[in-house]
Design a protein around this motif. Structure first.
Motif, PDB file in Angstrom:
ATOM      1  N   ASN A 175       0.810  -1.220   0.000  1.00 43.61           N
ATOM      2  CA  ASN A 175       0.000   0.000   0.000  1.00 43.61           C
ATOM      3  C   ASN A 175       0.845   1.273   0.000  1.00 43.61           C
ATOM      4  OD1 ASN A 175       0.839   0.601   2.659  1.00 43.61           O
ATOM      5  ND2 ASN A 175      -1.034  -0.181   3.596  1.00 43.61           N
ATOM      6  N   LEU A 176       2.157   1.143  -0.119  1.00 46.69           N
ATOM      7  CA  LEU A 176       3.134   2.232  -0.199  1.00 46.69           C
ATOM      8  C   LEU A 176       3.383   2.913   1.139  1.00 46.69           C
ATOM      9  CD1 LEU A 176       2.171   3.871  -3.634  1.00 46.69           C
ATOM     10  CD2 LEU A 176       4.111   2.368  -3.158  1.00 46.69           C
ATOM     11  N   THR A 177       2.325   3.335   1.836  1.00 45.07           N
ATOM     12  CA  THR A 177       2.545   4.090   3.068  1.00 45.07           C
ATOM     13  C   THR A 177       3.193   3.247   4.153  1.00 45.07           C
ATOM     14  OG1 THR A 177       0.339   3.628   3.965  1.00 45.07           O
ATOM     15  CG2 THR A 177       0.575   5.588   2.575  1.00 45.07           C
ATOM     16  N   VAL A 178       3.073   1.913   4.047  1.00 48.17           N
ATOM     17  CA  VAL A 178       3.690   1.054   5.059  1.00 48.17           C
ATOM     18  C   VAL A 178       5.211   1.229   5.071  1.00 48.17           C
ATOM     19  CG1 VAL A 178       3.983  -1.000   3.594  1.00 48.17           C
ATOM     20  CG2 VAL A 178       3.604  -1.263   6.054  1.00 48.17           C
ATOM     21  N   ILE A 179       5.792   1.587   3.929  1.00 50.54           N
ATOM     22  CA  ILE A 179       7.243   1.780   3.849  1.00 50.54           C
ATOM     23  C   ILE A 179       7.698   2.885   4.794  1.00 50.54           C
ATOM     24  CG2 ILE A 179       9.125   2.498   2.308  1.00 50.54           C
ATOM     25  CD1 ILE A 179       7.605   1.143   0.017  1.00 50.54           C
ATOM     26  N   LEU A 180       6.823   3.862   5.004  1.00 55.75           N
ATOM     27  CA  LEU A 180       7.163   5.008   5.849  1.00 55.75           C
ATOM     28  C   LEU A 180       6.539   4.917   7.238  1.00 55.75           C
ATOM     29  CD1 LEU A 180       6.590   7.796   3.170  1.00 55.75           C
ATOM     30  CD2 LEU A 180       8.735   6.688   3.772  1.00 55.75           C
ATOM     31  N   ALA A 181       5.794   3.855   7.499  1.00 55.31           N
ATOM     32  CA  ALA A 181       5.031   3.762   8.745  1.00 55.31           C
ATOM     33  C   ALA A 181       5.902   3.614   9.978  1.00 55.31           C
ATOM     34  CB  ALA A 181       4.045   2.594   8.668  1.00 55.31           C
ATOM     35  N   ASN A 182       7.068   2.992   9.816  1.00 56.39           N
ATOM     36  CA  ASN A 182       7.938   2.701  10.948  1.00 56.39           C
ATOM     37  C   ASN A 182       9.343   2.492  10.414  1.00 56.39           C
ATOM     38  OD1 ASN A 182       9.338   0.773  12.936  1.00 56.39           O
ATOM     39  ND2 ASN A 182       7.463   1.289  14.065  1.00 56.39           N
ATOM     40  N   LYS A 183      10.354   2.813  11.218  1.00 55.92           N
ATOM     41  CA  LYS A 183      11.736   2.686  10.758  1.00 55.92           C
ATOM     42  C   LYS A 183      12.079   1.277  10.296  1.00 55.92           C
ATOM     43  CE  LYS A 183      13.859   6.489  13.355  1.00 55.92           C
ATOM     44  NZ  LYS A 183      14.861   6.872  14.389  1.00 55.92           N
ATOM     45  N   ARG A 184      11.432   0.275  10.895  1.00 53.19           N
ATOM     46  CA  ARG A 184      11.769  -1.095  10.523  1.00 53.19           C
ATOM     47  C   ARG A 184      11.298  -1.456   9.124  1.00 53.19           C
ATOM     48  NH1 ARG A 184       7.358  -4.824  12.381  1.00 53.19           N
ATOM     49  NH2 ARG A 184       5.698  -3.519  13.243  1.00 53.19           N
TER      50      ARG A 184
END
Length: 353
Positions: free
Chosen positions: A137-146
């Motif tokens: 969903n793309l935003t997961v890449i930026l959701a958390n540092k991990r």
């Protein structure tokens, strides 16, 4: 990203129950009850029963947990869902791949990256020489540092990334997927481009998915793709490979939207009027088997969300996977199937006719 909507399950909505959804589509109103049965349309074209022609894709829904709660989501995924595929079920999926020649593994959710066994499974599936698709969903890449290294992880395993982007303008995207999603999606796409995804000659495939924001069918896929490529490149310098135009099926949160907005009957009638026998020939359920987060087997992800398990006598769980038995199976159909056969048709890979 702003506050997210609770899932239908979290709201204790009657629409959280698959049986209620099926009953609504079939007999919810007098107009819906009088619509021709989808099975009858298939019979007119000599396609009843609709039969699979093999298993080319093992599509695995690894769980309903998601960092977003999109208004059109047929999974009813969101931050308040805790259904998650276990390591044991993943291992059964690997054994099924080892015992078969299925070329493609398609990981979906929810946000599949949120499953703690996600990276381990991708590594194992890729090591088997299978094409691995991840519906990100793309935003997961930026959701958390991990998750910030996901573009590099995808590249290392030659993952085929398919990502939803409802439109190339912020307003349309944010109304469907949540405030601020467009900005984060653009940032994630730039990160994917930065490691080579969508770039000519890289071999790293980045496809986007468009689905309408309202109760209407998508415009022609080729024209939409040209518009997206032109606008995303001009406005943001973003490149991608293909655009898939997918029809919203009247399931779960999109069904809730249709009912709340008074569009349910009109939308179903629109789908029925646009029924295309040529699209019915190429529906994805004929070459796909869907695995639920608990290992249950279905004809497609839509049937999975309506809890329409495989017909009796067929393997019901991934632990009993039998590609020969599943290859020519009769596919279960119902009124929601009009969504995949309207107009140019719709599948997880876009239009089909």
């Amino acid at each position: 990203m702003g506050a997210t909507l609770p899932s239908l399950k979290g709201q204790q909505s009657s629409l959280a129950a698959p049986e209620y959804q099926r009953n609504l589509l079939n007999r919810g109103t007098e107009r819906l009850e009088t619509l021709p049965r989808f099975a009858e349309k298939l019979a007119e074209a000599g396609l009843s029963p609709l039969r699979a022609t093999g298993v080319q894709v093992l599509q695995i829904n690894v769980g309903k947990l998601c960092n977003q709660a999109c208004r059109h989501c047929h999974v009813d995924a969101g931050p308040d869902r805790d259904e998650m595929m276990s390591r044991e079920v993943f291992e059964h999926c690997l054994r099924a791949l080892e015992r078969s020649a299925i070329p493609t593994v398609d990981l979906t959710g929810g946000a599949p990256e949120l499953n703690p066994h996600f990276r381990w499974f991708v590594e194992r599936a890729a090591a088997l020489g299978r094409e691995v698709i991840v519906r990100c969903n793309l935003t997961v890449i930026l959701a958390n540092k991990r998750f910030h290294d996901l573009p590099q992880f995808f590249k290392a395993h030659r993952v085929h990334v398919i990502s939803s982007l409802p439109y190339y303008e912020a307003g349309f995207t944010d109304r469907q997927r949540g405030q601020g999603v467009f900005e984060k999606s653009i940032a994630a796409l730039k990160l994917l481009n930065g490691v080579g995804y969508g770039q000519e000659g890289s071999g790293l495939v980045l496809d986007l998915v468009y689905n309408p924001a309202g109760a209407f069918l998508p415009a022609p896929q080729a024209a939409l793709e040209a518009d997206f490529k032109r606008e995303l490149q001009a406005r943001h310098g973003i490149a991608f490979n293909r655009l898939f135009a997918i029809t919203n099926l009247p399931i779960s949160r999109f069904l809730d939207y249709l009912e709340r907005s008074g569009n349910l009957e009109d939308y179903l009638e629109r789908l029925v009027a646009a029924y295309n026998p040529a699209a019915a020939q190429g529906v994805m359920c004929r070459t796909l088997v869907s695995v639920g987060w608990d290992g249950s087997l279905y004809d497609c992800d839509f049937n999975q969300m309506l809890e329409m398990t495989l017909d009796g006598g067929l393997p019901s769980h991934i632990r009993d996977f039998d590609p020969a038995a599943l290859a020519g199976r009769a596919v279960r159909v119902d009124q929601h199937c009009y969504g995949c056969t309207a107009g140019a048709g719709s599948s997880c890979g876009g239009t089909i006719a």
